[in-house]
Design a protein around this motif. Structure first.
Motif, mmCIF file in Angstrom:
data_model
loop_
_atom_site.group_PDB
_atom_site.id
_atom_site.type_symbol
_atom_site.label_atom_id
_atom_site.label_comp_id
_atom_site.label_asym_id
_atom_site.label_seq_id
_atom_site.Cartn_x
_atom_site.Cartn_y
_atom_site.Cartn_z
ATOM 1 N N HIS A 25 -5.774 6.197 -9.098
ATOM 2 C CA HIS A 25 -6.366 6.759 -10.251
ATOM 3 C C HIS A 25 -7.692 6.015 -10.558
ATOM 4 O O HIS A 25 -7.882 4.668 -10.255
ATOM 5 N N PRO A 26 -8.636 6.865 -10.960
ATOM 6 C CA PRO A 26 -10.155 6.279 -10.710
ATOM 7 C C PRO A 26 -10.338 5.113 -11.733
ATOM 8 O O PRO A 26 -11.059 4.058 -11.559
ATOM 9 N N ASP A 27 -9.496 5.192 -12.859
ATOM 10 C CA ASP A 27 -9.825 4.159 -14.123
ATOM 11 C C ASP A 27 -8.520 3.267 -14.154
ATOM 12 O O ASP A 27 -8.595 2.116 -14.728
ATOM 13 N N THR B 108 1.955 0.443 -9.184
ATOM 14 C CA THR B 108 0.854 1.461 -8.771
ATOM 15 C C THR B 108 0.365 1.171 -7.393
ATOM 16 O O THR B 108 0.220 -0.076 -6.683
ATOM 17 N N LEU B 109 -0.247 2.102 -6.943
ATOM 18 C CA LEU B 109 -0.790 1.878 -5.587
ATOM 19 C C LEU B 109 -2.412 2.196 -5.568
ATOM 20 O O LEU B 109 -2.922 2.550 -6.099
ATOM 21 N N PRO B 110 -3.012 1.380 -4.619
ATOM 22 C CA PRO B 110 -4.490 1.360 -4.542
ATOM 23 C C PRO B 110 -4.857 2.983 -4.154
ATOM 24 O O PRO B 110 -4.122 3.417 -3.411
ATOM 25 N N GLY B 111 -5.849 3.214 -4.970
ATOM 26 C CA GLY B 111 -6.625 4.724 -4.529
ATOM 27 C C GLY B 111 -5.823 5.712 -5.500
ATOM 28 O O GLY B 111 -6.124 6.863 -5.371
ATOM 29 N N ASN C 94 0.950 -1.249 0.105
ATOM 30 C CA ASN C 94 0.051 0.066 0.118
ATOM 31 C C ASN C 94 0.797 1.316 0.106
ATOM 32 O O ASN C 94 0.305 2.208 0.249
ATOM 33 N N GLY C 95 2.206 1.375 -0.116
ATOM 34 C CA GLY C 95 2.938 2.182 -0.457
ATOM 35 C C GLY C 95 3.539 3.020 0.863
ATOM 36 O O GLY C 95 4.434 3.776 0.509
ATOM 37 N N GLY D 11 -4.634 1.514 -13.658
ATOM 38 C CA GLY D 11 -3.707 1.139 -12.952
ATOM 39 C C GLY D 11 -3.884 0.042 -11.739
ATOM 40 O O GLY D 11 -3.079 -0.504 -11.063
ATOM 41 N N ALA D 12 -5.414 -0.354 -11.732
ATOM 42 C CA ALA D 12 -5.650 -1.364 -10.704
ATOM 43 C C ALA D 12 -5.464 -2.825 -11.220
ATOM 44 O O ALA D 12 -5.492 -2.956 -12.509
ATOM 45 N N PHE D 13 -4.882 -3.537 -10.323
ATOM 46 C CA PHE D 13 -4.723 -4.788 -10.672
ATOM 47 C C PHE D 13 -4.921 -5.658 -9.516
ATOM 48 O O PHE D 13 -5.134 -5.297 -8.230
ATOM 49 N N PHE D 14 -4.585 -7.071 -9.744
ATOM 50 C CA PHE D 14 -5.200 -8.040 -8.637
ATOM 51 C C PHE D 14 -3.787 -8.706 -8.356
ATOM 52 O O PHE D 14 -2.996 -9.354 -9.056
#
Lengths: 625, 350
Positions: free
Chosen positions: A457-459, A452-455, A299-300, A461-464
């Protein structure tokens, strides 16, 4: 020698006289643990440092809270020989009846035994080749103090006062130390100085002071400080920007976190709100401790945990996840003698294999090997940059001797110009500009991908994050090609890592010597003395100190340039030699190992003897063949 | 494997306050068995998050290992997820929350993950009062390893192959209540009407929210002898009160708390509206909740609904007195004491 010793009861006619020595001797304190001796003994060592004379101090203690024998060994050496010397001591302070005979035995012939003569020694079986300095310490305390705790504590201070007279320690140096120690608790200063004076006066009145072994002021400390490695590691984590710690108490690593916490209490409180700029959890076990560290790093936040061998075993499943899922984290391993509980209060360098390849499957971890508290500080701070840049765990391989004993070490330095380096971490702006983001795309070809960190960018960079195989887009995949592709990239990342880690320290003449010595960690303390002793045997050697794993070309080159390579380490199975021969594909028969694993810090005598033995057996083999 | 869903959707799907349709809250196509209760939970989470206008990227989806732990892949594609180590989701979530207190932590676990291998971590995350939503998809059986009994399986029941559950079962709600959780509820994946408001309330609750969701396993634990089959749960589920969730924005009129209803105000201003079924229902009494659960269990019944709620309870960062800015956003100037202070520290070692 002594004016009034119980020597009249001991046949003392043929006593050996010890050769006089200035600033070059070993004193050993035999105490009972839990009696407050440690702070008095530390004061003794520090007073000598304040006189400008190098010392090393080793606490040899049991895994127990109260009542068992404990020893404190101080080596005074103006040649800066700061490893344990080994062998018998010039002077022993025997304050523990349980270990009395062993302690008397540990005095060098002609040396001195200072003891509490409130009860008479049974003289029949005593050695007659040493000097007995009897001082009725308990009786004095009985008379001077009412409170039983004070009667106990001041015994220690009184013998330090006596040693000041016997060894020529400047009384002012002691007095100023008492002042520093009880800053803010001034009411303790006068009674402590009084106790020092009692001892000092007694010794002056009853013994011939100073003894032929003594100290004399020098100016040999320069910018060095006297501190232990765990303090360096904990403080390094503060400077490196660590904010989250999950930990579980285990000797000898506990004080890393305790020091971190106490510096944070001073330095990491938000001045406006009084709130903490850090969070620390004493977890339910080491599994949770590393889980917390991994969750926070994912989480950075800069996060770390500290442990020792058994904790490493418990953390290995998570280390595999962090390696494979490429999550940064710092792990400070203060090694002790294993396996299992082993000797939990003794030192070793025996977790090299278990850390280098910790976990199931093909795993490999970055290791840093500090030699001193200064390097504990530097590596600890540096490791937070390294782990974020490389996106993989970094393990700092300290040991009990380094972590818990005070060492004379260069002062800690911080460059205010240096900025934290979070590596390839994408901001919201950067993500907006990217057409397509893939967590495991190796865009730069160095094996390191963009995080990338959670939270953020709205659309985009999210990944599992997962420990299961996946493709470059971080989507679950059981395709063999995807798995192999990923494992090869991780190998590439480790090649990149080997170029980024601290370089080995090499001491080499222009024309390489016949022999090369490879060592790491606390073995460094014995090296200058080893070199001097080898010179006396007309042997010259080059040396290389490993600071990090994975290794780079320096080590291969050094090994190739020398006919005989010795690897010195503090474990039974020559673990570093195994890693070197495996990783660099060197025939292990070419690598002689010298291994010390008795739980005590290695001595130069041991190393030199090991080299001489190997050389003579080599000669024998050559003669035979 | 995971498969992405088609992005094609009806042009007039309803949007929430953020202008997002429920499809913006979906994840990858589920690879769980057809009819798996976990997929119903996934759909309830999607509905709850959409209706509450949660920004998807401000959620962190946390899980351990098991069928349940795969579920976060099937909702909220725009959120980061972490499928961690078996039984260790609580510690990873603890660390993540310590690093950033501003995200919403939606965690999915299972009965093996929480009641067996991770029981210790479960217990400790409860006592730490971590601000998170901890959901257990509880089916009394191990799915991924094909049908072994879980520690939550009732004592005396048999699994599909006829193996008898011979040891005392663990009730995670009872444990959570005993360990100080400030929100405890039990629901049934087949009862979306009950489940969605409970998830919404758990999200609005500040502090540790625990939701045990009975989620039948169609493949390994849906047989007639099971007490976790769809039929059994349907027939034996009881509740002490119906809990409805009233979001902040809905104007609360004076007559809304009408006869028999009790309103509990949550931390964010939303309301949990309780309509009692049994006269002695009390959401403020944890010890009574434990007794109620056990008494219904004796009768072969499963007590569901909101079991306990303390909206004024504390949470980790409050207890720790952590600074308001998430720790992962503090800059070097705030974190690093600098060389001048270091030189005074050096002096203390001379």
């Amino acid at each position: 020698m002594a004016k009034s010793v119980e020597s009249n009861k001991i046949k003392s006619n043929q006593k050996l006289e010890i050769p006089p020595a200035i600033n070059d001797f070993v004193i050993r304190f035999a105490n009972t643990n839990g009696t407050g001796s440690a702070s008095a003994n530390n004061m003794f060592a520090k007073a000598i440092v304040r006189m400008g004379i190098p010392v090393s101090a080793k606490n040899i203690f049991p895994s127990n809270i109260q009542g068992l024998p404990t020893w404190f060994e101080v080596r005074v050496s103006e040649k800066n020989y700061l490893a344990r010397r080994g062998g018998k001591s010039e002077i022993v302070v025997g304050m523990n009846a349980q270990s009395l005979f062993d302690d008397i035995d540990s005095v060098m012939p002609g040396g001195f035994f200072l003891y509490d003569s409130s009860k008479q020694l049974i003289t029949d079986q005593l050695r007659d080749d040493i000097h007995y300095l009897g001082m009725p310490i308990s009786a004095i305390c009985q008379k001077e103090y009412q409170d039983p705790r004070q009667r106990q504590l001041f015994k220690n201070v009184i013998y330090v006062g006596a040693l000041a007279a016997l060894l020529n320690i400047e009384f002012d140096a002691l007095k100023s130390l008492v002042g520093d120690q009880f800053k803010g608790k001034e009411k303790f200063i006068t009674p402590n100085i009084y106790a020092l004076e009692i001892g000092y006066q007694y010794a002056n009145q009853h013994f011939i002071c100073p003894l032929p072994i003594k100290v004399e002021r020098r100016d040999l400390i320069n910018d060095r400080i006297l501190v232990n490695g765990n303090t360096g590691s904990g403080l390094g984590a503060v400077y490196g920007g660590a904010t989250v710690v999950g930990w579980y108490p285990i000797t000898p690593s506990t004080s890393v976190v305790e020091k971190f916490a106490s510096y944070c209490e001073r330095l990491r409180i938000d001045p406006a709100s009084g709130k903490k700029n850090y969070a620390l959890i004493q977890a339910e076990d080491e599994l949770a401790a590393i889980g917390i560290t991994i969750g926070a790093s994912w989480n950075g936040a800069r996060a770390f945990t500290a442990t020792s061998g058994p904790g490493i075993s418990l953390m290995t499943e998570f280390l595999g996840l962090a390696y494979f899922a490429e999550i940064p984290m710092v792990l400070i391993n203060v090694q002790r003698a294993g396996p299992s509980t082993g000797m939990p209060t003794r030192t070793q360098q025996s977790d090299i294999l278990s850390c280098a390849y910790a976990s199931h499957g093909d795993t490999k971890h970055i290791l840093l090997f500090p030699e001193s508290p200064t390097e504990c500080f530097e590596f600890s701070a540096l490791s937070f940059d390294l782990t974020e840049q490389l996106q993989t765990p970094v393990i700092i391989m300290s040991d009990l001797d380094l972590g818990m004993n005070d060492h004379l070490t260069p002062e800690f330095i911080w460059d205010d110009e240096k900025k934290y380096n979070q590596g390839k971490l994408l901001s919201a702006e950067q993500l907006s500009e990217i057409k397509h983001y893939g967590r495991y795309l190796d865009i730069d070809g160095d094996g390191i991908c963009y995080r990338t960190l959670p939270g953020t960018h709205p659309d985009k960079g999210a990944f599992f994050t997962r420990g299961t195989s996946r493709n470059r887009q971080a989507n679950y995949s059981e395709k063999s090609d995807d798995y192999v592709d990923n494992m090869l990239r991780l190998t590439r990342k480790f090649e990149t890592a080997s170029q980024m880690l601290p370089q080995a320290e090499i001491c080499q003449s222009k024309i390489p010597a016949d022999m090369g010595l490879i060592y790491f960690g606390t073995t460094a303390h014995a090296i200058s003395e080893t070199m001097d002793q080898l010179k006396e045997h007309s042997l010259s050697v080059d040396t290389l100190r490993i600071k990090a794993f994975p290794f780079n070309h320096q080590l291969t080159k050094f090994i190739k340039e020398h006919n005989r390579i010795f690897i010195i380490e503090q474990n039974r199975d020559a673990q570093m030699r195994t890693v070197i021969s495996t990783e660099l594909q060197i025939d292990p028969a070419q690598l002689y190992s010298i291994t010390n694993y008795d739980g005590l810090p290695i001595t130069s005598k041991f190393i030199v003897q090991g080299i001489l033995n190997k050389l003579s057996s080599k000669v024998v083999t050559e003669q035979v063949s | 494997m995971s498969f992405q869903k088609s992005k094609f959707h009806h042009p007039r799907l309803p949007v929430n306050d953020l202008g997002l349709t429920y499809r913006d809250y979906e994840g990858a196509l589920s690879t769980l068995c057809a009819g798996c209760g976990h997929d119903s939970i996934t759909s309830a989470i999607i509905q709850a998050c959409h209706e509450q206008s949660i920004p998807p990227h401000k959620v962190a989806k946390m899980s351990g290992i098991g069928c349940s732990s795969k579920a976060p892949n099937y909702f909220l594609n725009k959120a980061h997820g972490f499928n961690s180590v078996h039984g260790r989701m609580p510690s990873v979530t603890t660390g993540a929350n310590m690093a950033n207190r501003d995200l919403l932590y939606l965690a999915m676990s299972g009965d093996g993950d929480s009641a067996s291998i991770g029981l210790g971590q479960f217990a400790h995350v409860v006592r730490r009062q971590l601000d998170m939503v901890y959901m257990v998809a509880n089916n009394g059986v191990y799915g991924l390893t094909k049908g072994q009994l879980a520690a939550t399986a009732d004592k005396g029941v048999k699994n599909k192959t006829g193996e008898l559950s011979i040891f005392t079962d663990i009730d995670l709600c009872v444990m959570a209540l005993q360990l100080g959780a400030t929100f405890v509820a039990r629901s049934f994946s087949g009862d979306k009407k009950q489940l969605v408001p409970l998830i919404k309330a758990a999200i609005s609750h500040r502090g540790f929210a625990f939701l045990d969701i009975i989620s039948p396993c169609v493949t390994f634990n849906n047989h007639p002898k099971s007490t976790r089959s769809y039929d059994y749960v349907h027939d034996n589920v009881v509740t002490g009160a119906i809990a409805d969730f009233v979001p902040v924005k809905k104007e609360i009129t004076s007559d809304s708390a009408q006869g028999g209803c009790e309103d509990i105000c949550l931390h964010d201003g939303s309301i949990m509206r309780i309509q009692k079924i049994t006269a002695d229902y009390d959401s403020k009494n944890a010890m009574k909740a434990i007794v109620d659960i056990e008494e219904h269990k004796k009768k072969g019944e499963i007590l569901t609904g909101l079991l306990y709620l303390d909206p004024t309870g504390s949470h980790f960062h409050e207890i720790n007195n952590t600074t308001d800015t998430p720790l992962n956003q503090l800059d070097q100037d705030t974190l690093c004491p600098g060389s001048r202070i270091l030189s005074s520290i050096n002096d203390s070692f001379r």
